[in-house]
Each structure stands twice: as structure tokens, then as C-alpha cells.
Write a protein that holds these residues in place. Structure first.
Motif, PDB file in Angstrom:
ATOM      1  N   SER A 132      -5.323  -1.022   5.502  1.00 45.79           N
ATOM      2  CA  SER A 132      -6.715  -0.928   5.079  1.00 45.79           C
ATOM      3  C   SER A 132      -7.202   0.517   5.115  1.00 45.79           C
ATOM      4  O   SER A 132      -7.871   0.995   4.201  1.00 45.79           O
ATOM      5  N   VAL A 187       0.835  -1.203   0.000  1.00 51.30           N
ATOM      6  CA  VAL A 187       0.000   0.000   0.000  1.00 51.30           C
ATOM      7  C   VAL A 187       0.873   1.258   0.000  1.00 51.30           C
ATOM      8  O   VAL A 187       0.663   2.192  -0.785  1.00 51.30           O
ATOM      9  N   SER A 201      -0.175  -3.611  -7.387  1.00 54.08           N
ATOM     10  CA  SER A 201      -1.202  -2.798  -6.744  1.00 54.08           C
ATOM     11  C   SER A 201      -0.934  -2.787  -5.243  1.00 54.08           C
ATOM     12  O   SER A 201      -0.155  -3.595  -4.735  1.00 54.08           O
ATOM     13  N   GLY A 202      -1.575  -1.839  -4.565  1.00 58.79           N
ATOM     14  CA  GLY A 202      -1.488  -1.817  -3.110  1.00 58.79           C
ATOM     15  C   GLY A 202      -2.684  -2.561  -2.540  1.00 58.79           C
ATOM     16  O   GLY A 202      -3.821  -2.141  -2.722  1.00 58.79           O
ATOM     17  N   GLN A 203      -2.427  -3.694  -1.886  1.00 59.76           N
ATOM     18  CA  GLN A 203      -3.532  -4.549  -1.444  1.00 59.76           C
ATOM     19  C   GLN A 203      -3.506  -4.713   0.072  1.00 59.76           C
ATOM     20  O   GLN A 203      -2.580  -5.334   0.608  1.00 59.76           O
ATOM     21  N   MET A 246       1.100   4.084  -2.968  1.00 58.50           N
ATOM     22  CA  MET A 246       0.658   5.444  -2.645  1.00 58.50           C
ATOM     23  C   MET A 246       1.722   6.493  -2.935  1.00 58.50           C
ATOM     24  O   MET A 246       1.420   7.587  -3.394  1.00 58.50           O
ATOM     25  N   VAL A 295      -5.893   2.982   2.195  1.00 54.91           N
ATOM     26  CA  VAL A 295      -6.496   2.905   0.865  1.00 54.91           C
ATOM     27  C   VAL A 295      -8.011   2.779   0.943  1.00 54.91           C
ATOM     28  O   VAL A 295      -8.659   2.471  -0.054  1.00 54.91           O
ATOM     29  N   LEU A 343      -5.479  -0.636  -4.552  1.00 55.43           N
ATOM     30  CA  LEU A 343      -5.156   0.563  -5.321  1.00 55.43           C
ATOM     31  C   LEU A 343      -4.160   0.165  -6.399  1.00 55.43           C
ATOM     32  O   LEU A 343      -3.080  -0.341  -6.100  1.00 55.43           O
TER      33      LEU A 343
END
Lengths: 326, 498
Positions: A140, A84, A239-241, A88, A143, A148
Motif C-alpha cells: 500500500s 506492486v 496493474s499493481g494492486q 513498479m 503505490v 498502479l
């Protein structure tokens, strides 16, 4: 007294005896080759190694913590937080700095864990469970609960999909990680100190070692291994998970336990980690290939852990009984 | 004595743990209506014998009779059913529960997993409390009672059973004098009603006040069997506990040199606390019976325990409890409990020794294994490690050889200036003991300051250049090397010389 005789002590150094997991690993490999269709193909074996690579890198970190007599639950959550953070800051600082920032956050969590376990003498289970929840919550929140996506970039996808001389980067990274871990454990002063603190923390303190600092360095180094794994994971999913790898800590603990690292600490060899990881990776792969539901991976993994730990215990009990009857 | 007087007779009790023999041939006869005191130093086998009587440990050999019939005490509940009720040093009560619930613990334990939680009848519970002279509310939480009152609740709970033998394992360790006297009154009353009591204590005053008979254990054997109190003097009892002198090698005279280990004000405010100085090249014997505080004082001097006072090592002040700093200044330490505090069981013999010297064996964080072997192996050879396998795991060696590893660790410490050794040969065979003693003397001869804290008088007499006697947490006397055994014994027991 009759019992004057001292029991036989192994004169060979630990390294020259192959870990039992090696035999299990070989057996499982042959079994899969014979019984599982499409297992023994070049493409599939590379896939096994590629998937196992991330597990292997993070398991190297887990091994350090286990040798220290601790346990790390926060790896999965900190890897998620890293993904994440990376995604970002990516638009502002670019892919390389983004990945470094993500990695730094994992090492930061490792430092916090090490400080709490080493300096504040809190139980590792509680400490890493606490940081697991905090990292997971923070990821969590950052995002808003949804993944994201990262903008596509060749540099960004290199850690997961790149090749050097035809070898996938994750596999190279895993080999490098194992080498580094081996050097640390077998030749490094800090590695030796980890064994001492893990074998008997009180004796380590009374022998004049700074157990708190040694523990802190151990958790931070473990965090560094996890950070490398997190970089590859983030690159793979691009992705940011916030829910990136929830099973990662359990899989790494399982790999170490299956490889034969005693969770009591003070013992362990890098080859045990390698074979433990290979067993886990082959099991997971076989479940997919024979069309079992993927959920079976966890069931089988759990069974394997219980079998491995049970067998180790039984061996110890048998050995002690044999020693007594002499 | 008539046969029926004997509440419990144990004969020929033996128990071996691994390589160490805790009990060889112990005897114990408890008579109804009498309090029997059991004495013995650390390692004499006292706690093992008590554990066997209360069913916590199964003996290898021997026979226990209760009321004239052979009894098997396979487990604690079995022993309790046979009428042997332990009152522990560490209370086995539940502070969060009420007095009533605590008194009902045995009844609840018998009830099985699904039994309804039923309390014993309140009137009966009150009667038990009255028997031990306690007037507390049954509903009060146990945690609200004083330690002395809790101990009495434990005794009251014993009344709920058909108690033939009350085993009091250092019951007064945490009590003040008034509370202890109250407990004694109750024990006397119970004995008057026909119960037998086994009383473990290190305090002669208490033993003389409460006990009728005394037995002494040494090296796992009963050396005084049920002598009436008063037959032996304190001095004779101490002598029986510590053993007669066998080896009496004369230590080399110390060349007194500069002070190395200086501690002032240990133990806090009372008379400014205890002060101690150990000079280079001398072996100081710090002697005290168990519970005297000798071991605590020695641990504090090695920087292994925090506490009030000022520590100076070779002129450098250090903060008490900073063991890492003390080690860096050259203070080696052998803790009293080899397994819990000293040994790295999972690691090899060589690694157990080299741990203190790793700083000098590494270059840029890279350990030079050849240098490690070069430094450690000659030490192991000198200490006659058997079997001579430096790569063998520490657990695979016998107790004496494990202890050699801890001594070797001291000798390997870079810049070794002082060694603080707690019970350096406890549970160690004769051969290893001689090797360890030689190593200690050699170290002192080369200018190392040595402090040996032990309850083993024989050991002190063959090693020390002077003796410091500790009683009740403070230095009670300093005696020269020439002090005869009798003087040492009376100084230890706190009585006038016989």
C-alpha cells in the motif's frame, strides 16, 4: 488379555484409495450440471478451471505448510506486494524481469516465515499474520494506496491470457504445479521430511532431523508456488494492486480443508488439494451463474469448510468408537 | 480399627487405556488422622489411581467408598464436593490474582457464569491462613509468594471445603527442605484434626518423616497394602516396587574395545560433574529410580538434551544438545516417551523406521522406495512386527509393536556406533520385550555400544554387562555384572545392603 488383537491396518497404500473429496466433487459437478443453467458449457467449464487454476497453484503451497503442521495467512498480501513490485520495476527492467522480481519478493516472505517458524520456533499463525500485515502495508505504501497500471505488453499478459496448443496458460501452470507437488511429496526426500516434521516435530528432532531447515525449505517452497500464482494474478489484472487477493489465503486453506487435509499436519495427498480446489471453484462459479450476490461465495465457502472439517472429525470419532467396542 | 476410621476405601480398581492396562486390581484404604504414602515405579499405575481418586479419570471397574458410603467420582468438582481435595505438583493457583482471590477460587467456581465475583469473608480467609501457619497479606499478589508459601495457600484453600481427604501428589518436588518441613507440619496438624492424607513421593526420607502407612503399587496391583511405616525396610520397599526377578538369562561377556560414547562433566560444577564411558560391544545399564536423573543423563549422552559438560563420540567432540550431529555420527536414540517424543503416529511403520536412513536412500533428492523397503523390511521381519504390514499406519499397532519400530529405527541408522535406549520396554508385552532384548544383544555382539537407562531392574539384569547407579543426578556406584540383586537394590535406594 482380550484386547491382544491388533486392529486391522490398511494394507493398501494411501494413494490407491480415492479421497472422499473426489466423491463430493463428482456429486457437486452432477448437481451443478442438472440445476445450474449454463454451467455445463465448454466456455463455462474452461472458465471454472481458469479461475480455479490460480487457487490451485497457491493451494499447492498451502498444502506443504499444512502438512508441516503450520498455516499460511500471508499469501494474499505477498501476492499483492508482488504485483506492486512487478509494476513498479517494469518500466526499468522489462516485463520478464519485472515478474521475476515480484515472484522473488513472495519467495522472500516465504523464507522469512520459514525462518521465524523453524529456527525461532514461533507459532505459524502469528508469524504469517505478522508478515501478512507487513506485506500488505508495504504494498500500500509503495503505490500510495492506489492501483498502479502496467503499460500494455503482449509478453506481460501471456501468463494470464496466453494459450499453448489451445490450452490456457494458467491451467497448464496448475497441472504443472500439481505434478511438481506430487513428485515432491511422494518421491522427494524433502517431501518425506515435511511429513515427519508435521507428524511430530519433537520426534523428528530426536531422530536426528534438522527440523528448522526442513521447515524453512517448506515455507520457501510454498512461497515459490504462491509466486507462480502471483505472476498469473498480476498479469491478469495488468496493474499493481495493494488489495489484490485478500481472500486468497482463506480460500486456499478452505480448499485444503475441504479436500481432506487434516490441519494437524503429517498427512495429505495432492489429489486432496485438487478436489478441494475444484469444489471451491465450482461453488464460486455456481453462485455467479444463479445470480446470487457474489458475497454469497464467501458464505457458502465458510459453510463448506465447516461441513468438511466437521465430517472428518465425526468420522474419526466414529472410527475410534468402532475400534473400542471391538 | 473401627469402621468409622476409614475415610476412603477403594477396592478392585481397574483401568485400561487402549492396549495398555494401567490398573488391574488396586486397593487403597485411607484412615482418618493418618498420612498414607503411595509408592510405585513409573507405569505402576500410581498416577492413574490418583487421577481416579480426584475424579479426573473414570475407572473401568472397582468401588470407592467415602466415609462408609459408596461414592461416584465422575468429575473433579464432584470429587471435591465429596471432600477429596487435590494439592498438585504443578500448582493450580493463579499467580496474577491476590491471595484472597485465590482462596476464594472454589466459591467463585460454584457461583455460575453470571454470579457476582464475590470473595470469601476476609476473617475466614485469615483463619485458614493461620491454620496453615502463613502470615501473608490477603491483598498481596500470589506471584509475590515463594513456591513453598503458594503450596500452603493451596492447602489453606482446601480448608475452605469440608476436606476429608487431602491428596498430595509430589508436593515437595519444587520445594527446598525448609519449605517441605513447613508443609509437613501443616499436614500433620490437619491430620491430627481428623483429615486423611494421601502422600505421593519418591523420597524415602520424606516418607519416613511424614507417613504413618505405606502402600506399594506394581503393575497396576497393590502389592503392599497399608503397612505401618517401619514394618518394611527401604530395601524391601524398593524390592516390592521393582518386582522379583523372573528371567535371568546370562548376557554374553563383553569384549571391551575402544570407547565410543564418552561424556564428561555432566551436571555442572559439583565434583566436576558425572563422567561416563561406553565401549564398543558392551551393554551398560544405567539404573536409577524415578527422579534420580538417570534418564536425563542418558538423553544428554545421546545429544538429545543440552547442558554443561563435554561429549565425545568415537573421538569426535560434539556440542551437547546437537542431536542431528550425534545421529550423523551414528548415535541412535530411543526416547522415554514413545508417543510424545518417538513415534510418527500418522506415518506408516516403514516410514517410521526409515526416517533416520533417508540420506542413504535418496539420489539427488529422489527417494528410492525400493531401496527403502529393501533396507527396512528385513528389520521389521526380524523384529517380528505384528501384523506384518509395513504400510500400516503407526497408530494401528500395539504399544509393543510401536516400540519395535523405534528399535528398528535405531538399527536402520547408517554407520550405527552406539544406541542410547531410555526405558526400551516400558508398557510393552512379554513377547515384544523378548524380541527387543534379543535385538539389543545382537547389536552389542556386532560391536555397537549400548546404554540402557531404565528403572526396570529385571530388564537390566538380563541385559547389562555392568551397572551404573544414578542417585540425585550423579553416578553413585558402578557394579559388575555379577552383582546380586540385593546389592543393586540397596545401591538404588541408597541404603546399606540388607
Amino acid at each position: 488379555m482380550m484386547s491382544k488383537r491388533v486392529p486391522f491396518a490398511p494394507s493398501l497404500p494411501r494413494l490407491s484409495r480415492p479421497p472422499a473429496a473426489a466423491l463430493v466433487c463428482l456429486g457437486l459437478f452432477l448437481l451443478c450440471c442438472l440445476l445450474v443453467p449454463r454451467f455445463a458449457t465448454y466456455g463455462n467449464l474452461e472458465n471454472v478451471l481458469r479461475v480455479g487454476a490460480i487457487l490451485c497453484i497457491v493451494a499447492c503451497g498451502q498444502a506443504i505448510v499444512i502438512i508441516l503442521g503450520g498455516i499460511e495467512f500471508s499469501f494474499g498480501a505477498s501476492a499483492a506486494l508482488a504485483s506492486v513490485v512487478t509494476v513498479m520495476v517494469l518500466p526499468a527492467v522489462g516485463p520478464v524481469a519485472g515478474l521475476v522480481a515480484g515472484a522473488a519478493s513472495v519467495i522472500g516472505i516465504g523464507l522469512v516465515n520459514g525462518w521465524l517458524v523453524g529456527r525461532m520456533v514461533l507459532p505459524p499463525v502469528i508469524v504469517t499474520l505478522g508478515t501478512l500485515m507487513m506485506a500488505s502495508g508495504a504494498a500500500s505504501w509503495l503505490v500510495g494506496g492506489l492501483p498502479l497500471d502496467a503499460p500494455p505488453s503482449a509478453v506481460f499478459s501471456w501468463p494470464a491470457r496466453g494459450r499453448v496448443l489451445g490450452v490456457p496458460v494458467p491451467i497448464l501452470a496448475a497441472v504443472l504445479a500439481c505434478t511438481v507437488l506430487h513428485v515432491l511429496l511422494a518421491h522427494g526426500r524433502i517431501g518425506r521430511l515435511w511429513y515427519h516434521v508435521g507428524a511430530n516435530p519433537l520426534a523428528a528432532r530426536l531422530a536426528g532431523l534438522d527440523a528448522a531447515r526442513i521447515t524453512l525449505l517448506g515455507y520457501a517452497t510454498a512461497g515459490a508456488f504462491c509466486a507462480v500464482g502471483a505472476i498469473i494474478l498480476t498479469s491478469r489484472v495488468a496493474s499493481g494492486q495493494p488489495a489484490l487477493a485478500p481472500n486468497l489465503p482463506f480460500e486456499t486453506i478452505a480448499a485444503c480443508a475441504i479436500g481432506g487435509l487434516p490441519l494437524a499436519g503429517g498427512r495429505g495427498h495432492v489429489l486432496q488439494v485438487v478436489f478441494g480446489v475444484l469444489i471451491v471453484a465450482m461453488l464460486n462459479n455456481a453462485v455467479v451463474l444463479i445470480n446470487l450476490p457474489v458475497a454469497w461465495q464467501l458464505v457458502l465457502l465458510g459453510l463448506a469448510v465447516l461441513a468438511a472439517v466437521g465430517l472428518q472429525r465425526d468420522w474419526a470419532v466414529l472410527k475410534r468408537l468402532a475400534g473400542r467396542s471391538r | 480399627m473401627s469402621f468409622s476410621d476409614e475415610a476412603l476405601v477403594a477396592t478392585g480398581i481397574a483401568k485400561t487405556y487402549g492396549a495398555t492396562c494401567a490398573l488391574r486390581d488396586a486397593r487403597l484404604t485411607l484412615r482418618r488422622g493418618r498420612v498414607h504414602a503411595l509408592l510405585g515405579e513409573n507405569g505402576a499405575g500410581k498416577s492413574t489411581l490418583v487421577k481416579i481418586l480426584v475424579g479426573a479419570v473414570t475407572p473401568d471397574a472397582g468401588r470407592v467408598e467415602i466415609g462408609g458410603a459408596a461414592a461416584s467420582l465422575g468429575s473433579v468438582p464432584q470429587a471435591i464436593r465429596a471432600g477429596i481435595v487435590p494439592i498438585h505438583q504443578h500448582l493450580s493457583l493463579f499467580p496474577e490474582l491476590s491471595v484472597h482471590e485465590n482462596l476464594s477460587a472454589f466459591a467463585l467456581a460454584d457461583g455460575g457464569l453470571w454470579a457476582r465475583r464475590r470473595l470469601v469473608d476476609a476473617a475466614r480467609a485469615k483463619a485458614w491462613l493461620a491454620d496453615v501457619g502463613l502470615a501473608v497479606d490477603l491483598a498481596a499478589p500470589l506471584g509475590s509468594l515463594s513456591l513453598g508459601e503458594r503450596q500452603l495457600v493451596e492447602v489453606a484453600r482446601a480448608l475452605s471445603l469440608d476436606c476429608r481427604v487431602l491428596v498430595l501428589d509430589e508436593p515437595t518436588a519444587a520445594l527446598n527442605a525448609g519449605e517441605a518441613e513447613r508443609l509437613f507440619t501443616v499436614v500433620r496438624r490437619l491430620c491430627a484434626a481428623g483429615t486423611a492424607a494421601l502422600f505421593i513421593s519418591h523420597r524415602f526420607d520424606e516418607i519416613e518423616a511424614l507417613a504413618d502407612d505405606i502402600s506399594v503399587l506394581r503393575d497396576g496391583r497393590t502389592v503392599i497394602d497399608a503397612a505401618p511405616v517401619g514394618r518394611h525396610s527401604r530395601y524391601e520397599l524398593t524390592h516390592a516396587m521393582l518386582g522379583a526377578g523372573v528371567e535371568a538369562a546370562v548376557p554374553r561377556p563383553a569384549h571391551r574395545a575402544e570407547p565410543v560414547l564418552v561424556g564428561r562433566g555432566f551436571g555442572g560444577a559439583r565434583d566436576g560433574g558425572t563422567s561416563i564411558t561406553v565401549h564398543a560391544g558392551e551393554i551398560v545399564g544405567l539404573a536409577g529410580l524415578i527422579g534420580s536423573g538417570a534418564l536425563e543423563l542418558a538423553a544428554w549422552l545421546a545429544g538429545a538434551a543440552s547442558g554443561a559438560g563435554a561429549l565425545t563420540i568415537a573421538g569426535e567432540p560434539i556440542e551437547p544438545g546437537n542431536r542431528a550431529r550425534a545421529a550423523a555420527l551414528g548415535i541412535a536414540y530411543v526416547p522415554a516417551d514413545r508417543h510424545a517424543e518417538g513415534l510418527f503416529a500418522a506415518l506408516s511403520a516403514r516410514r517410521n523406521v526409515s526416517v533416520a536412513a533417508l540420506g542413504g536412500l535418496a539420489r539427488f533428492g529422489w527417494l528410492r522406495r525400493a531401496a527403502e523397503a529393501e533396507r527396512v523390511d528385513p528389520l521389521l521381519r526380524r523384529l517380528k512386527l505384528h501384523p506384518a504390514l509395513p504400510d500400516g499406519e503407526a497408530t494401528t499397532f500395539s504399544g509393543g509393536n510401536q516400540q519395535k519400530l523405534l528399535i528398528g529405527r535405531c538399527l536402520a541408522l547408517p554407520g550405527l556406533k552406539a544406541m542410547v535406549l531410555l526405558e526400551p520396554t516400558r508398557g510393552v508385552d512379554v513377547a515384544a520385550r523378548a524380541v527387543i532384548h534379543d535385538a539389543i544383544r545382537d547389536a552389542a555382539a556386532s560391536g555397537v555400544a549400548v546404554l540402557v537407562a531404565t528403572s526396570d531392574l529385571d530388564e537390566l539384569m538380563v541385559l547389562a554387562h555392568r551397572y551404573l547407579i544414578v542417585r540425585e543426578g550423579a553416578l553413585a556406584a558402578e557394579l559388575p555384572r555379577a552383582a546380586p540383586r540385593t546389592v543393586l537394590l540397596s545401591a538404588l535406594s541408597g541404603s546399606l545392603a540388607a
